[in-house]
Design a protein around this motif. Structure first.
Motif, PDB file in Angstrom:
ATOM      1  N   UNK A 459       0.922  -8.967  -6.619  1.00  0.00           N
ATOM      2  CA  UNK A 459       0.412  -7.701  -7.138  1.00  0.00           C
ATOM      3  C   UNK A 459      -0.385  -7.018  -6.036  1.00  0.00           C
ATOM      4  N   UNK A 460      -0.115  -5.734  -5.831  1.00  0.00           N
ATOM      5  CA  UNK A 460      -0.801  -4.926  -4.812  1.00  0.00           C
ATOM      6  C   UNK A 460      -1.545  -3.820  -5.554  1.00  0.00           C
ATOM      7  N   UNK A 461      -2.859  -3.894  -5.565  1.00  0.00           N
ATOM      8  CA  UNK A 461      -3.639  -2.975  -6.399  1.00  0.00           C
ATOM      9  C   UNK A 461      -4.582  -2.140  -5.554  1.00  0.00           C
ATOM     10  N   UNK A 462      -4.942  -0.955  -6.109  1.00  0.00           N
ATOM     11  CA  UNK A 462      -5.900  -0.051  -5.454  1.00  0.00           C
ATOM     12  C   UNK A 462      -5.453   0.276  -4.038  1.00  0.00           C
ATOM     13  N   UNK A 463      -4.172   0.696  -3.902  1.00  0.00           N
ATOM     14  CA  UNK A 463      -3.610   1.089  -2.607  1.00  0.00           C
ATOM     15  C   UNK A 463      -3.669  -0.047  -1.592  1.00  0.00           C
ATOM     16  N   UNK A 464      -3.593  -1.268  -2.057  1.00  0.00           N
ATOM     17  CA  UNK A 464      -3.563  -2.428  -1.177  1.00  0.00           C
ATOM     18  C   UNK A 464      -4.888  -3.121  -0.986  1.00  0.00           C
ATOM     19  N   UNK A 465      -5.952  -2.611  -1.590  1.00  0.00           N
ATOM     20  CA  UNK A 465      -7.263  -3.249  -1.411  1.00  0.00           C
ATOM     21  C   UNK A 465      -7.290  -4.649  -2.003  1.00  0.00           C
ATOM     22  N   UNK A 466      -6.596  -4.848  -3.127  1.00  0.00           N
ATOM     23  CA  UNK A 466      -6.576  -6.164  -3.780  1.00  0.00           C
ATOM     24  C   UNK A 466      -5.152  -6.707  -3.793  1.00  0.00           C
ATOM     25  N   UNK A 467      -4.974  -7.897  -3.260  1.00  0.00           N
ATOM     26  CA  UNK A 467      -3.689  -8.591  -3.300  1.00  0.00           C
ATOM     27  C   UNK A 467      -3.858  -9.833  -4.165  1.00  0.00           C
TER      28      UNK A 467
END
Length: 539
Positions: A459-467
């Motif tokens: 999962x790639x969240x917040x434009x990549x901030x959280x993986x």
């Protein structure tokens, strides 16, 4: 019993009767013939044995009598050709042909394309029974596959793992996603994922040529767009909102209805209003779904502001393209709903309550079930349990069950937006992490999922901030997934950099993922890993 059999089937040849009789009954046939209860009628082949009361029907060539015999024969002999039917009545072929025509016209006898016997004649009730048995067998044929198999099939069907190209490829993708509602920036992501070398100018060309039309939809503060071909826009695109427009917007609508598609300045002149005021009214009408434009400029511009500083012409430059009124949605017929169901099937291959509810075609499952059942009877769809974990009944395009079950090579990983129409996670089936916990990727712009062979892996969240790892990954698997993050900064209009802050909830610099990110072009910055557009783009 032998006599009754002949009466029920309208006569049999000697060999046909012997095939249906016990030896004792077959031995009684000569006695029945001597007593006159059975009569043999000579024909080009074997003699036809009929019960005595049916002989006069053949000899007199009475229409009703021949029709009675013919109907009984077809009822007991499914799938006979016209020559075979008429050949049962030697010397009375003309009357038999007339009787056959009348029986077909009445619907009692049906011409059906049976395997190896096209246009064969079958009794209607027998054909229904055959169809029921066939459907019962076919419903048991498919072996349920995993949700990941369905996901992989949808990614292929929607050109995510097998992209298309060119203007025709773009048109095919837009036809498949007709009626789907997304903000314009997300449409760019969706189309780039499916069309190799996609450019916004290609979409602009289709809209300007009239081959594709769009309609605006506003929900809260989100402004979204849907596309379709103009001839089906009233059926597929969202209905205009019921909100009452402002006074000027109402006048703009009347002007457009009266004079047809018009440029902004033409409308302002006709109404005697300032261009910027009419421009603002058109912006309002756009996001009420009341008007559209033959350009894409109106889909991305902000709300017009009053002109406070005079320009050379005294007005702010007008939006390009002509404005036109959106046609009111027509009442949907049953055929229209079937068309919508076919479109939904083309997107997800399998229709059940879960997959239909996520589709914007706007057809309730209670309405769809009866129509899909009729489509099954017509041979247009199959019914069965195709995918485990989804509710039944399930319907699929004919042959889709075998396609889902077929073994395929593992597809390369793909990065897909959380709002992408091909992303079934969370709606059609849940994401379950290795520890057994369910994980939900919120359907927001800036959230993504990496898929491999249809299974969500990161999962790639917040434009990549959280993986967040969704499966157990080794270093090779992590690097393969991380290499896709370059897609988030590859194109103009995207963010200039991807900054990864956490991996599985921990600061990324404290995890083994930092080394894997560095191997695909990321650099360390404080406790984060960052990829700039100029790094690792391969340009």
């Amino acid at each position: 019993e032998a006599v009754e059999l002949l009466r029920r089937l309208g006569g049999l040849t000697e060999s046909e009767l012997s095939e249906r009789c016990e030896p004792g009954a077959a031995a009684a046939v000569p006695i029945l013939r001597e007593s006159g209860r059975i009569v043999a009628i000579s024909g080009p082949g074997e003699n036809l044995l009929v019960c005595a009361e049916d002989v006069s029907l053949v000899e007199k060539e009475e229409a009703e009598g021949i029709r009675s015999l013919l109907s009984r024969y077809v009822e007991g002999h499914a799938g006979r050709t016209e020559d075979e039917v008429l050949g049962r009545f030697p010397g009375a072929e003309v009357a038999a042909a007339s009787a056959l025509e009348a029986a077909v016209a009445s619907g009692r006898i049906v011409a059906a394309d049976l395997p190896g016997r096209p246009g064969a004649f079958v009794d209607r009730d027998v054909l229904l029974g055959m169809r029921r048995l066939t459907l019962a067998v076919r419903r048991r044929e498919p072996a349920p596959v995993s949700p990941e198999r369905l996901s992989a099939a949808v990614l292929r069907r929607q050109h995510v793992t097998v992209p298309t190209a060119g203007t025709e490829g773009l048109r095919e993708v837009l036809d498949q996603l007709a009626g789907w509602v997304l903000p314009m920036p997300l449409w760019h992501e969706v189309l780039r994922a499916r069309v190799t070398g996609f450019r916004t100018s290609d979409l602009e060309t289709l809209v300007r040529s009239g081959g594709i039309v769009w309609r605006g939809v506003r929900s809260g503060g989100t402004r979204s767009v849907a596309f379709s071909r103009p001839e089906v826009a009233a059926l597929l695109l969202p209905a205009p909102m019921s909100a009452v427009p402002s006074d000027l917007a109402g006048r703009v609508l009347e002007a457009l209805r009266a004079q047809g598609a018009s440029f902004l300045t033409t409308i302002a002149t006709a109404l005697g209003e300032a261009v910027w005021k009419v421009d603002e009214a058109l912006w309002e009408l756009t996001w009420l779904g009341r008007v559209t434009n033959d350009s894409l400029v109106a889909t991305v511009r902000p709300r017009p502001k009053p002109v406070t500083t005079p320009t050379r012409t005294g007005v702010r430059p007008a939006v390009a393209g002509r404005w036109s009124v959106v046609a009111d949605p027509a009442k949907r017929s049953e055929g229209d709903v079937v068309r919508l169901l076919r479109l939904a099937l083309s997107r997800t291959q399998v229709l059940c309550r879960e997959t239909l509810e996520r589709d914007p075609v706007g057809v309730r499952w209670s309405e769809a079930y009866g129509l899909l059942s009729r489509m099954e009877w017509r041979g247009e769809v199959d019914r069965g349990v195709f995918v485990s974990g989804l509710s039944g009944p399930q319907f699929a395009a004919t042959g889709a069950g075998a396609e889902l079950a077929a073994e395929r090579g593992e597809d390369d990983p793909v990065l897909l937006g959380a709002c992408d129409p091909a992303n079934l996670c969370g709606e059609a089936f849940p994401i379950v992490r290795p520890n057994g916990d369910r994980y939900a990727v919120r359907r927001l712009p800036g959230n993504y999922v990496v898929f491999r062979a249809g299974a969500p892996i990161v999962a790639v969240e917040a434009h990549g901030a959280r993986l967040v790892p969704l499966v157990d990954l080794d270093a090779t698997g992590r690097r393969s997934a991380f290499s896709l993050l370059a897609e988030l900064v590859r194109h103009a209009g995207q963010r200039a950099a991807v900054r990864v802050e956490t991996w599985d909830g921990a600061a990324v610099s404290d995890t083994s993922a930092a080394e894997d990110l560095a191997s695909v072009g990321f650099i360390r910055e404080d406790r984060t890993m960052i990829l700039y557009r100029d790094f690792g783009m391969g340009r």
